[in-house]
Design an enzyme around this catalytic site. Structure first.
Site, PDB file in Angstrom:
ATOM      1  N   ARG A   1      40.651  52.717  21.155  1.00  9.01           N
ATOM      2  CA  ARG A   1      39.971  52.743  22.329  1.00  9.01           C
ATOM      3  C   ARG A   1      39.669  54.250  22.799  1.00  9.01           C
ATOM      4  O   ARG A   1      38.863  54.657  23.573  1.00  9.01           O
ATOM      5  CB  ARG A   1      40.765  52.277  23.470  1.00  9.01           C
ATOM      6  CG  ARG A   1      40.115  51.822  24.925  1.00  9.01           C
ATOM      7  CD  ARG A   1      40.918  50.984  25.789  1.00  9.01           C
ATOM      8  NE  ARG A   1      42.244  50.970  25.808  1.00  9.01           N
ATOM      9  CZ  ARG A   1      43.043  51.923  26.230  1.00  9.01           C
ATOM     10  NH1 ARG A   1      42.252  53.009  26.958  1.00  9.01           N
ATOM     11  NH2 ARG A   1      44.173  52.093  26.234  1.00  9.01           N
TER      12      ARG A   1
ATOM     13  N   TYR B   1      14.736  48.713  30.467  1.00 10.22           N
ATOM     14  CA  TYR B   1      15.231  47.644  29.760  1.00 10.22           C
ATOM     15  C   TYR B   1      15.854  46.661  31.034  1.00 10.22           C
ATOM     16  O   TYR B   1      16.640  47.308  31.911  1.00 10.22           O
ATOM     17  CB  TYR B   1      16.403  48.074  29.033  1.00 10.22           C
ATOM     18  CG  TYR B   1      17.006  46.909  28.381  1.00 10.22           C
ATOM     19  CD1 TYR B   1      16.309  45.942  27.512  1.00 10.22           C
ATOM     20  CD2 TYR B   1      18.550  46.635  28.545  1.00 10.22           C
ATOM     21  CE1 TYR B   1      17.130  44.846  26.679  1.00 10.22           C
ATOM     22  CE2 TYR B   1      19.019  45.561  27.852  1.00 10.22           C
ATOM     23  CZ  TYR B   1      18.565  44.811  27.231  1.00 10.22           C
ATOM     24  OH  TYR B   1      19.142  43.732  26.618  1.00 10.22           O
TER      25      TYR B   1
ATOM     26  N   ASP C   1      17.079  56.681  27.372  1.00 12.99           N
ATOM     27  CA  ASP C   1      17.138  55.616  26.249  1.00 12.99           C
ATOM     28  C   ASP C   1      16.123  55.613  25.300  1.00 12.99           C
ATOM     29  O   ASP C   1      14.978  55.383  25.557  1.00 12.99           O
ATOM     30  CB  ASP C   1      16.960  54.271  27.122  1.00 12.99           C
ATOM     31  CG  ASP C   1      17.261  52.919  26.252  1.00 12.99           C
ATOM     32  OD1 ASP C   1      17.126  53.175  25.244  1.00 12.99           O
ATOM     33  OD2 ASP C   1      17.681  51.973  26.876  1.00 12.99           O
TER      34      ASP C   1
HETATM   35  C1  LIG Z   1      18.642  46.039  23.935  1.00 15.94           C
HETATM   36  C2  LIG Z   1      18.354  47.072  24.601  1.00 15.94           C
HETATM   37  C3  LIG Z   1      19.525  47.647  25.372  1.00 15.94           C
HETATM   38  C4  LIG Z   1      20.695  46.999  25.515  1.00 15.94           C
HETATM   39  O1  LIG Z   1      21.721  47.104  24.461  1.00 15.94           O
HETATM   40  P1  LIG Z   1      22.472  45.928  23.918  1.00 15.94           P
HETATM   41  O2  LIG Z   1      22.956  46.464  22.479  1.00 15.94           O
HETATM   42  O3  LIG Z   1      22.115  44.590  24.002  1.00 15.94           O
HETATM   43  O4  LIG Z   1      23.621  46.062  25.089  1.00 15.94           O
HETATM   44  C5  LIG Z   1      19.319  48.894  26.092  1.00 15.94           C
HETATM   45  N1  LIG Z   1      17.974  49.549  26.153  1.00 15.94           N
HETATM   46  C6  LIG Z   1      16.975  48.964  25.262  1.00 15.94           C
HETATM   47  C7  LIG Z   1      15.733  49.622  25.222  1.00 15.94           C
HETATM   48  C8  LIG Z   1      17.041  47.732  24.524  1.00 15.94           C
HETATM   49  O5  LIG Z   1      16.152  47.362  23.759  1.00 15.94           O
END
Ligand SMILES: *Cc1c(COP(=O)(O)O)cnc(C)c1O
Length: 386
Positions: free
Chosen positions: A48, A102, A174
């Site tokens: 962790r 997302y 992201d």
């Molecule tokens: C799938 C996705 C997430 C979330 O990811 P997880 O692994 O499902 O928690 C965040 N941002 C984007 C652009 C995604 O496609």
């Protein structure tokens, strides 16, 4: 060797590998230990704390790929994103959040920010002006995601980073849809990069994971909160993720090649109303893509003309899978109106340009002619006005 000087495929294959000094095996050994000696050590290791040997080493590969100083690996993309958001936003702070993000991230913000006393605004659109219009004296974070889902719109990362710096605001991007193979937001001035490693990093639709990369100073801050939230990834899955990431660049490039070819094929097809892909000259984002991306990615979406039933089209596919997630080596399609954007009203969907005829297409590595054949036969089946 300085990994920044190494080529992309060399970083994917070798960076952050653990040398097997005992048996001289070719791949990183897997250390499943959750308990480590505390005597006479500099680092107290514990899963962790994100510092078991496998976590610590794979983080170096991710940092190298994103041109960052440091990275952390999480149990999901949302674990990475939520830990990052809450590190930089405290009670009384304000965040500017890109519209079209997302669904899970949007839900996290809308459901939980009020409980933390965090204010936020979603931008009107993806233009830099619309980000600027949302900035307040207490704004601490600007959050972007480009290309966006499902219409593959782009945000000008350099312009947003510049805007944020002039107001001393931290920026987080992201980078899941592009992957570091296609885009490095840090090179454009963005502070923090996040990934759902469930997507291209894993690439085989069998791993849930997430990652964040930034400067050492910022990662230390995120670590301080993340170790208490406890969203670390099990070392076995870290080890599997390392195996997947060796082929990240060759996979994404093959998938991108398919996306480019299929976008062109669909654009010319008489059953298709429109295609959304930044690699097409017809895309309003084509010139920005050429500046800030090293390609155009492997995701696209398209709209079938009215006389074709989108539901029936998906059901008729034999090779391409109707499937929720994305980025695997197998091609998948979904209807945003029935999945990611199902909770919005019809009007909200229409305002965002998401019709019931819109299909999101995640390109895999299959042979182009087989993908085209599958689409052709499904279109023949779903023509309701033959
Ligand atoms: C799938 C996705 C997430 C979330 O990811 P997880 O692994 O499902 O928690 C965040 N941002 C984007 C652009 C995604 O496609």
């Amino acid at each position: 060797m300085n990994s920044k000087k190494q080529g992309l495929n060399t970083i994917c294959t070798h960076s952050g590998a653990i040398e097997d000094t005992v048996f001289k095996g070719s791949v990183s050994p897997l250390y499943m230990s959750t308990s480590f000696d505390f005597m006479d050590v500099d680092t107290k290791r514990y899963p962790r704390y994100f510092n078991t040997p496998n976590q610590e080493h794979l983080s170096k590969k991710i940092a190298a790929l994103e041109h960052a100083e440091a990275a952390l690996i999480f149990a999901s993309g949302m674990a990475a994103i939520s830990a990052t958001l809450l590190t930089f936003l405290k009670s009384g702070d304000h965040a500017v959040i890109q519209n079209d993000i997302y669904g899970g991230t949007r839900n996290f913000i809308e459901s939980h920010f009020k409980n933390y006393g965090i204010e936020y605004n979603f931008t009107k659109d993806l233009s830099s002006e619309s980000f600027e219009a949302c900035i307040q004296p207490n704004t601490k974070l600007i959050y972007v995601e480009t290309p966006s889902n499902p219409l593959l719109k782009l945000v000008d990362l350099f312009a947003i980073a510049k805007l944020a710096k002039s107001h001393q605001i931290t920026t987080a991007a992201d980078n899941t849809f592009a992957s570091p193979v296609i885009q490095n937001p840090i090179d454009l001035g963005i502070d923090i990069v996040m990934h759902s490693a469930t997507k291209y990093f894993g690439g085989h639709s069998d791993i849930s994971a997430g990652a964040v990369a930034s400067t050492q100073k910022i990662m230390d801050k995120i670590w301080d909160l993340a170790k208490d939230f406890g969203g670390n990834l099990s070392d076995y899955t870290v080890w599997l993720l390392e195996r997947s990431m060796k082929t990240l660049a060759i996979r994404v490039k093959a998938q991108q090649r398919n996306a480019k070819r299929l976008a062109k094929f669909l654009e010319k097809h008489s059953a298709v109303k429109s295609v959304f892909y930044p690699g097409l000259k017809s895309s309003p984002y084509h010139s920005l893509a050429k500046i800030q991306m090293k390609g155009f990615g492997a995701m696209l979406s398209f709209e079938l003309k009215k006389q074709y039933d989108a539901d029936e089209f998906l059901k008729a596919l034999r090779l391409i899978k109707p499937s929720m997630s994305l980025a695997g080596v197998e091609s998948t399609m979904l209807l945003p109106s029935k999945t990611s954007h199902a909770l919005l009203s019809e009007l909200d969907r229409a305002n965002q340009g998401i019709s019931d005829q819109l299909i999101r297409f995640s390109l895999g590595i299959e042979t182009k002619k087989d993908l085209i054949e599958d689409i052709e036969q499904a279109i023949t089946v779903c023509n309701v006005k033959k």
